[in-house]
Structure formats: C-alpha cells, structure tokens
Write a protein that holds these residues in place. Sequence first.
Motif, PDB file in Angstrom:
ATOM      1  N   VAL A  29     -62.380  10.875  43.446  1.00  0.00           N
ATOM      2  CA  VAL A  29     -62.613  10.763  41.929  1.00  0.00           C
ATOM      3  C   VAL A  29     -61.332  11.678  41.275  1.00  0.00           C
ATOM      4  CG1 VAL A  29     -63.894  11.342  40.027  1.00  0.00           C
ATOM      5  CG2 VAL A  29     -64.894  10.601  42.097  1.00  0.00           C
ATOM      6  N   HIS A  30     -60.741  10.825  40.368  1.00  0.00           N
ATOM      7  CA  HIS A  30     -59.434  11.617  39.641  1.00  0.00           C
ATOM      8  C   HIS A  30     -59.909  11.735  38.135  1.00  0.00           C
ATOM      9  CE1 HIS A  30     -56.763  10.368  43.176  1.00  0.00           C
ATOM     10  NE2 HIS A  30     -57.700   9.334  43.098  1.00  0.00           N
ATOM     11  N   GLY A  31     -59.704  13.097  37.675  1.00  0.00           N
ATOM     12  CA  GLY A  31     -60.187  13.093  36.246  1.00  0.00           C
ATOM     13  C   GLY A  31     -58.984  13.049  35.276  1.00  0.00           C
ATOM     14  N   ILE A  32     -59.110  12.414  34.251  1.00  0.00           N
ATOM     15  CA  ILE A  32     -58.180  12.524  33.037  1.00  0.00           C
ATOM     16  C   ILE A  32     -58.921  13.030  31.849  1.00  0.00           C
ATOM     17  CG2 ILE A  32     -56.721  11.002  31.833  1.00  0.00           C
ATOM     18  CD1 ILE A  32     -56.641   9.189  34.026  1.00  0.00           C
ATOM     19  N   SER A  33     -58.270  14.156  31.184  1.00  0.00           N
ATOM     20  CA  SER A  33     -58.844  14.591  30.013  1.00  0.00           C
ATOM     21  C   SER A  33     -57.554  15.036  29.254  1.00  0.00           C
ATOM     22  CB  SER A  33     -59.834  15.511  30.071  1.00  0.00           C
ATOM     23  OG  SER A  33     -60.195  16.167  28.844  1.00  0.00           O
ATOM     24  N   THR A  37     -58.739  22.408  30.255  1.00  0.00           N
ATOM     25  CA  THR A  37     -59.942  23.353  30.398  1.00  0.00           C
ATOM     26  C   THR A  37     -60.865  22.474  30.817  1.00  0.00           C
ATOM     27  OG1 THR A  37     -60.465  23.110  28.087  1.00  0.00           O
ATOM     28  CG2 THR A  37     -59.271  25.340  28.810  1.00  0.00           C
ATOM     29  N   THR A  38     -61.071  21.156  30.326  1.00  0.00           N
ATOM     30  CA  THR A  38     -62.083  20.379  30.548  1.00  0.00           C
ATOM     31  C   THR A  38     -61.844  19.834  32.093  1.00  0.00           C
ATOM     32  OG1 THR A  38     -62.318  19.324  28.330  1.00  0.00           O
ATOM     33  CG2 THR A  38     -63.195  17.867  30.363  1.00  0.00           C
ATOM     34  N   ILE A  39     -60.624  19.467  32.472  1.00  0.00           N
ATOM     35  CA  ILE A  39     -60.170  19.122  34.065  1.00  0.00           C
ATOM     36  C   ILE A  39     -60.624  20.187  34.790  1.00  0.00           C
ATOM     37  CG2 ILE A  39     -58.384  18.484  35.368  1.00  0.00           C
ATOM     38  CD1 ILE A  39     -59.367  15.963  33.874  1.00  0.00           C
ATOM     39  N   LEU A  47     -67.236  17.466  39.944  1.00  0.00           N
ATOM     40  CA  LEU A  47     -67.513  16.235  39.249  1.00  0.00           C
ATOM     41  C   LEU A  47     -66.230  15.347  39.714  1.00  0.00           C
ATOM     42  CD1 LEU A  47     -68.456  17.206  35.880  1.00  0.00           C
ATOM     43  CD2 LEU A  47     -70.126  16.874  37.869  1.00  0.00           C
ATOM     44  N   ILE A  48     -65.053  16.080  39.909  1.00  0.00           N
ATOM     45  CA  ILE A  48     -63.845  15.274  40.303  1.00  0.00           C
ATOM     46  C   ILE A  48     -63.304  15.877  41.399  1.00  0.00           C
ATOM     47  CG2 ILE A  48     -63.400  14.280  37.973  1.00  0.00           C
ATOM     48  CD1 ILE A  48     -61.377  16.472  37.579  1.00  0.00           C
ATOM     49  N   ASP A  49     -62.272  15.282  41.975  1.00  0.00           N
ATOM     50  CA  ASP A  49     -61.653  15.782  43.297  1.00  0.00           C
ATOM     51  C   ASP A  49     -60.176  16.162  42.795  1.00  0.00           C
ATOM     52  OD1 ASP A  49     -63.794  15.146  45.364  1.00  0.00           O
ATOM     53  OD2 ASP A  49     -63.303  13.159  44.834  1.00  0.00           O
ATOM     54  N   LYS A  50     -59.573  15.596  41.846  1.00  0.00           N
ATOM     55  CA  LYS A  50     -58.357  15.894  41.696  1.00  0.00           C
ATOM     56  C   LYS A  50     -57.974  15.567  40.217  1.00  0.00           C
ATOM     57  CE  LYS A  50     -56.237  14.123  46.169  1.00  0.00           C
ATOM     58  NZ  LYS A  50     -55.601  12.995  46.798  1.00  0.00           N
ATOM     59  N   LYS A  51     -56.676  16.051  39.457  1.00  0.00           N
ATOM     60  CA  LYS A  51     -56.511  15.622  38.142  1.00  0.00           C
ATOM     61  C   LYS A  51     -55.495  14.782  38.126  1.00  0.00           C
ATOM     62  CE  LYS A  51     -53.811  19.891  37.672  1.00  0.00           C
ATOM     63  NZ  LYS A  51     -53.496  21.016  36.688  1.00  0.00           N
ATOM     64  N   ALA A  52     -55.428  13.896  37.029  1.00  0.00           N
ATOM     65  CA  ALA A  52     -54.567  12.832  36.856  1.00  0.00           C
ATOM     66  C   ALA A  52     -54.200  12.509  35.648  1.00  0.00           C
ATOM     67  CB  ALA A  52     -55.240  11.409  37.593  1.00  0.00           C
ATOM     68  N   THR A  53     -53.193  11.561  35.398  1.00  0.00           N
ATOM     69  CA  THR A  53     -52.730  11.172  34.187  1.00  0.00           C
ATOM     70  C   THR A  53     -53.020   9.713  34.028  1.00  0.00           C
ATOM     71  OG1 THR A  53     -50.499  10.743  34.627  1.00  0.00           O
ATOM     72  CG2 THR A  53     -51.033  12.947  34.058  1.00  0.00           C
ATOM     73  N   LEU A  54     -52.769   9.052  32.740  1.00  0.00           N
ATOM     74  CA  LEU A  54     -52.805   7.673  32.559  1.00  0.00           C
ATOM     75  C   LEU A  54     -51.944   7.025  33.159  1.00  0.00           C
ATOM     76  CD1 LEU A  54     -53.518   7.511  28.527  1.00  0.00           C
ATOM     77  CD2 LEU A  54     -55.128   7.095  30.294  1.00  0.00           C
ATOM     78  N   GLY A 125     -69.967  17.887  27.454  1.00  0.00           N
ATOM     79  CA  GLY A 125     -68.902  18.689  28.126  1.00  0.00           C
ATOM     80  C   GLY A 125     -69.394  18.457  29.713  1.00  0.00           C
ATOM     81  N   PRO A 126     -68.535  18.964  30.695  1.00  0.00           N
ATOM     82  CA  PRO A 126     -68.604  18.834  31.986  1.00  0.00           C
ATOM     83  C   PRO A 126     -70.027  19.596  32.504  1.00  0.00           C
ATOM     84  CG  PRO A 126     -66.478  19.113  31.820  1.00  0.00           C
ATOM     85  CD  PRO A 126     -67.181  19.419  30.386  1.00  0.00           C
ATOM     86  N   GLY A 127     -70.013  20.823  31.684  1.00  0.00           N
ATOM     87  CA  GLY A 127     -71.307  21.600  32.187  1.00  0.00           C
ATOM     88  C   GLY A 127     -72.759  20.862  31.964  1.00  0.00           C
TER      89      GLY A 127
END
Length: 283
Positions: A29-33, A37-39, A47-54, A125-127
């Motif tokens: 799961v790649h997260g985009i925000s 701070t959210t990522i 909740l996610i494994d990696k951060k990503a972009t569009l 929020g993620p929490g």
Amino acid sequence: MKNIYAIGVGLIGGSLTKDIKTHFPDVVVHGISRKDTTIEQALSLGLIDKKATLDDLQHADLVIVSIPVDATVKLLPSILDNISDNTLVIDAGSTKEAICKIVENHPKRRNFLAAHPIAGTEYSGPGAAISGLFEGKTNIICEVEKTAFKLQEKALEIFKALGMRIRYMNPEAHDKHIAYVSHLSHISSFMLGKTVIDKEKNERDIFDMAGSGFASTVRLAKSSPEMWTPIFKQNKENVIETLEEYINNLTQFKKLMESDDFEGVFKEMKDTNHIKDILNGIN
C-alpha cells in the motif's frame, strides 16, 4: 492486485487500507497526501507501506480516493490520466453526482468505480482508522455499468472480503436519499451544538448537565468541517430541500407546544417511534 495507492489515508482511506492489508497480506500500500505529517502518521500506524506521489500512479493496480469531495472532483480526471489501462480507481465520497459528471466523457471512465461505503465515526485523520469499520455496512455503487466488468469483479472481491453489503443506485438518487439519512443528521448535530454553546456561556453547566442523550445527539458535531462543507456545497439543492422539511416539522412541533396541545405532541412522538421498526429491519 499487488500495488494499491491510497489517496487520502484518514478515517475512511486508512480503515480501508488497514482491512485490505489484513485480507490481502501480499499487497503493498502506497500512501499519497498533501500533508507530509499525514503520511508519516499513516506509515507509523502501519496503514500504508510506502509514501508516493501522483506521478507514481502508472504502477497502480488499484487506486482508492478518499479525500474531500471537492478535491475529488478536481483531482479525479488527472488520476485517470496517469493510470494504466488495467488499473481500477474507486472513490469513497459522500456525494456522487458531481464526481460522476466530471469524468463522464473521460477516455478511461471504464477504469473508475463510483462508490460510497456508508460507514464512519465523528473522528478524522489516520489515527481514527479502525479495523472492521465496513463489516456489515452498505456500500452504494453508482453507474456500475460504466465500469469495465473485470474491474467490477476486482472491486466486488475486495468489498466482499471487507464484509460490505452492496446496493446499486444512480448518482442523482444517491445524493437525494443521502441528504436525508446522513447530511441532514450532521447539520442537525452541528446546529444543536451551536444552540447549546450560544446559550450556555458557562461550559461547566453543559458538561455537568449533559446526559447520554445529548452526547449521542451532538456526537456528529465533532465531525470535520473540512470534509462536510464541500459535501453540503455539492449537494446543496437536496440539502436545502431536506432542511425545509425539517424546519417545517420543528415549526409544527413548536406550535403544538405553544397551544398546549400535548396530545398532539404525544401523537407526533408516538408516530415517530416507528423509526425503530425501520432501523431494526435494516440492522
């Protein structure tokens, strides 16, 4: 389904990714925000494994869009521009007509599934993400016939694993009905909270005297204005219609009180008790 990209990892997006990771442990799961701070919080919570972009969406098998509905309308065409021909894009917005309209002529409309899982809490929020949020909850799908069949099957596999009940509806009907059962209740809660705050300037009185009835009724007033203002804006006409009917009922109740017609007051409440039979039939 290997690579999932979650655009928005708050209550809904985070709860979705949390459950998907449980039921499909091989996914990444790649997260985009827009907020780092959210990522970072989503990463720390698992909740996610990696951060990503569009720009990374070309690698996605599945894209989940769970951001405010005004942002979805602005971003969805670009999301579809960036995906591969085999990618499924699902949104989770509380309004559907404007979202479906913005991509109706997009070359990759077949890759998009308009959905609304009717689940959540007053927190954001993620929490706020929790496991099992969607178990037994209704997920409304709009314009399913416009989504490629093999991608429909992929979506239904996920929804079934998460325990959702599926209902099909056109976007116009969805927005009209949801104005009554969701949007109006949020406005009522916000305005009850406002009425009490305005009247009771000493907050200690509120907390000392508030019972469980007040707490449960005003619970939704803790919801995010950043999320709900765009919803009310997109569904303005339906929300105004529901408000007019609600205000008429409040005015009628006030008139019964003013005229000391407590038999009428009793009858109004007694007739409305039927709501518990309706809700028991749903649950």
